[in-house]
Scaffold this motif. Structure first.
Motif, short mmCIF file in Angstrom:
data_model
loop_
_atom_site.label_atom_id
_atom_site.label_comp_id
_atom_site.label_asym_id
_atom_site.label_seq_id
_atom_site.Cartn_x
_atom_site.Cartn_y
_atom_site.Cartn_z
N GLU A 129 0.83 -1.21 0.00
CA GLU A 129 0.00 0.00 0.00
C GLU A 129 0.87 1.25 0.00
O GLU A 129 0.53 2.25 -0.67
CB GLU A 129 -0.93 -0.01 1.21
CG GLU A 129 -2.06 -1.03 1.09
CD GLU A 129 -2.96 -1.07 2.30
OE1 GLU A 129 -4.18 -1.29 2.13
OE2 GLU A 129 -2.45 -0.88 3.42
N GLN A 130 1.97 1.22 0.71
CA GLN A 130 2.88 2.36 0.69
C GLN A 130 3.49 2.55 -0.69
O GLN A 130 3.67 3.68 -1.17
CB GLN A 130 3.98 2.16 1.74
CG GLN A 130 3.48 2.24 3.18
CD GLN A 130 4.54 1.78 4.18
OE1 GLN A 130 5.67 1.44 3.81
NE2 GLN A 130 4.16 1.76 5.47
N ARG A 131 3.80 1.45 -1.34
CA ARG A 131 4.42 1.53 -2.66
C ARG A 131 3.46 2.09 -3.70
O ARG A 131 3.86 2.89 -4.55
CB ARG A 131 4.92 0.14 -3.08
CG ARG A 131 5.88 0.21 -4.27
CD ARG A 131 6.74 -1.02 -4.37
NE ARG A 131 6.10 -2.08 -5.12
CZ ARG A 131 5.83 -3.29 -4.68
NH1 ARG A 131 6.16 -3.60 -3.43
NH2 ARG A 131 5.27 -4.19 -5.43
N VAL A 132 2.18 1.66 -3.66
CA VAL A 132 1.21 2.15 -4.65
C VAL A 132 0.52 3.43 -4.19
O VAL A 132 -0.26 4.03 -4.92
CB VAL A 132 0.16 1.08 -4.98
CG1 VAL A 132 0.81 -0.16 -5.54
CG2 VAL A 132 -0.70 0.74 -3.76
N GLN A 133 0.81 3.84 -2.93
CA GLN A 133 0.27 5.07 -2.35
C GLN A 133 -1.27 5.07 -2.39
O GLN A 133 -1.90 6.05 -2.80
CB GLN A 133 0.84 6.30 -3.07
CG GLN A 133 2.34 6.43 -2.95
CD GLN A 133 2.89 7.68 -3.60
OE1 GLN A 133 2.18 8.40 -4.30
NE2 GLN A 133 4.16 7.96 -3.37
N ALA A 134 -1.83 3.95 -1.99
CA ALA A 134 -3.29 3.84 -1.95
C ALA A 134 -3.67 2.74 -0.98
O ALA A 134 -2.92 1.76 -0.79
CB ALA A 134 -3.85 3.52 -3.33
N GLN A 135 -4.84 2.88 -0.36
CA GLN A 135 -5.38 1.83 0.50
C GLN A 135 -6.03 0.76 -0.36
O GLN A 135 -6.83 1.07 -1.24
CB GLN A 135 -6.41 2.42 1.48
CG GLN A 135 -6.95 1.41 2.47
CD GLN A 135 -7.94 2.03 3.45
OE1 GLN A 135 -8.09 3.25 3.48
NE2 GLN A 135 -8.60 1.19 4.23
N LEU A 136 -5.69 -0.49 -0.09
CA LEU A 136 -6.18 -1.59 -0.91
C LEU A 136 -7.34 -2.34 -0.26
O LEU A 136 -8.12 -3.00 -0.96
CB LEU A 136 -5.03 -2.57 -1.21
CG LEU A 136 -3.85 -1.96 -1.97
CD1 LEU A 136 -2.74 -3.00 -2.13
CD2 LEU A 136 -4.27 -1.43 -3.33
N PHE A 137 -7.44 -2.27 1.06
CA PHE A 137 -8.50 -3.00 1.77
C PHE A 137 -9.19 -2.08 2.78
O PHE A 137 -8.55 -1.22 3.40
CB PHE A 137 -7.93 -4.20 2.53
CG PHE A 137 -7.37 -5.28 1.66
CD1 PHE A 137 -8.21 -6.19 1.01
CD2 PHE A 137 -6.00 -5.40 1.46
CE1 PHE A 137 -7.69 -7.19 0.21
CE2 PHE A 137 -5.47 -6.40 0.66
CZ PHE A 137 -6.33 -7.29 0.02
#
Length: 291
Positions: free
Chosen positions: A41-49
């Motif tokens: 999530e830090q790498r894609v800079q978005a919350q996934l769940f």
């Protein structure tokens, strides 16, 4: 750090909807899975769940990532299987087939095919719609008729015979057609095919049926025929049991069409995958004996 780090953990959580079950599925600890998801999530800079004490569900961003990563992971595993000595069928096999053929033959055959392969999962979509395999992400279709899409490979796995028949009481009431053109004066019971096939002296004849009853279920068409509503044309597996007990009679036997091929159809790039090649072999072996 590899660009693939965290993806397997992410797919496992998205599939099981649980960090604990995901950890068990991939043989890691829940702590490792949680850490891998946070790092991703830090790498894609978005919350996934979306996480609560009871549920874990994908965010909209997570859903987009999952739809792409799941297929990539399957293709990665399939590529490894392809070059391994075992060539074990694995991953998801997405299949589409017409409803009647699928229910009666294809689904049971593929169920038996899957049972000795624990790493293989099968998803079967039964529909009378002609599915675009490439656009909709299917691996395999079982179809009748003539396949002409140059993007796909077609392997004949069986053939089926089309019969034209009616109940004796209908024929006693309305008469027996002697020529294909006589069908214009008869009640026809119409199924999924808008055109009936016949052949005479090597020439193909096509008749467009007309009648008061139409249904996309072969079973319903057969029942209407047995009730004396009119003449129908259906594949052999619908008609033969009733032909044997005399509840229907064949008509226009001098115009019997050629047997209709049944094809396994699949994208060209997938033809060497074990899950495809083995499934096609299984269909060739079992479907040709069944229909």
């Amino acid at each position: 750090m590899s660009q693939w780090d965290g993806i397997d953990e992410f797919i496992a959580v998205a599939t099981t909807r649980s960090f604990t079950r995901a950890a068990k599925a991939i043989g890691m600890s829940p702590t490792h899975v949680s850490r891998a998801i946070r790092t991703l999530e830090q790498r894609v800079q978005a919350q996934l769940f979306h996480r609560t004490t009871r549920t874990v569900r994908l965010t909209d961003t997570g859903r987009v990532l999952f739809e792409r990563c799941e297929r990539i992971a399957q293709e990665r595993d399939e590529a490894i299987a392809l070059i391994s000595q075992q060539g074990e069928p694995q991953g998801e096999l997405r299949v589409t087939c017409s409803t009647a053929l699928g229910e009666r033959f294809v689904a049971p055959i593929l169920r038996r095919f899957a049972m000795p392969h624990p790493r293989l999962s099968i998803s079967i979509d039964l529909t009378n719609r002609v599915v675009d395999l490439l656009a909709e992400g299917y691996d395999l279709a079982v179809r009748t008729g003539h396949a002409a899409d140059p993007r796909l490979i077609s392997t004949q796995v069986a053939s089926r015979t089309l019969y034209t028949c009616a109940a004796p009481e209908y024929l006693a009431r309305a008469g027996t057609p002697r020529e294909v053109g006589d069908l214009e004066r008869h009640e026809c019971i119409i199924g999924t095919s808008a055109a009936w096939q016949f052949r005479k002296a090597g020439a193909e004849l096509i008749h467009t049926p007309h009648g008061r009853f139409r249904c996309n279920s072969g079973h319903a068409v057969m029942e209407a025929c047995l009730a004396g509503m009119g003449i129908c044309q259906l594949p052999d597996f619908y008609i033969l049991p009733h032909l044997r007990d005399g509840s229907v009679a064949l008509v226009l036997q001098d115009f019997q069409p050629d047997d209709e091929p049944v094809w396994a159809v699949y994208p060209q790039r997938h033809h060497l995958l074990p899950k495809i090649s083995r499934a096609v072999e299984c269909l060739q072996r079992e479907l040709s004996a069944a229909v």
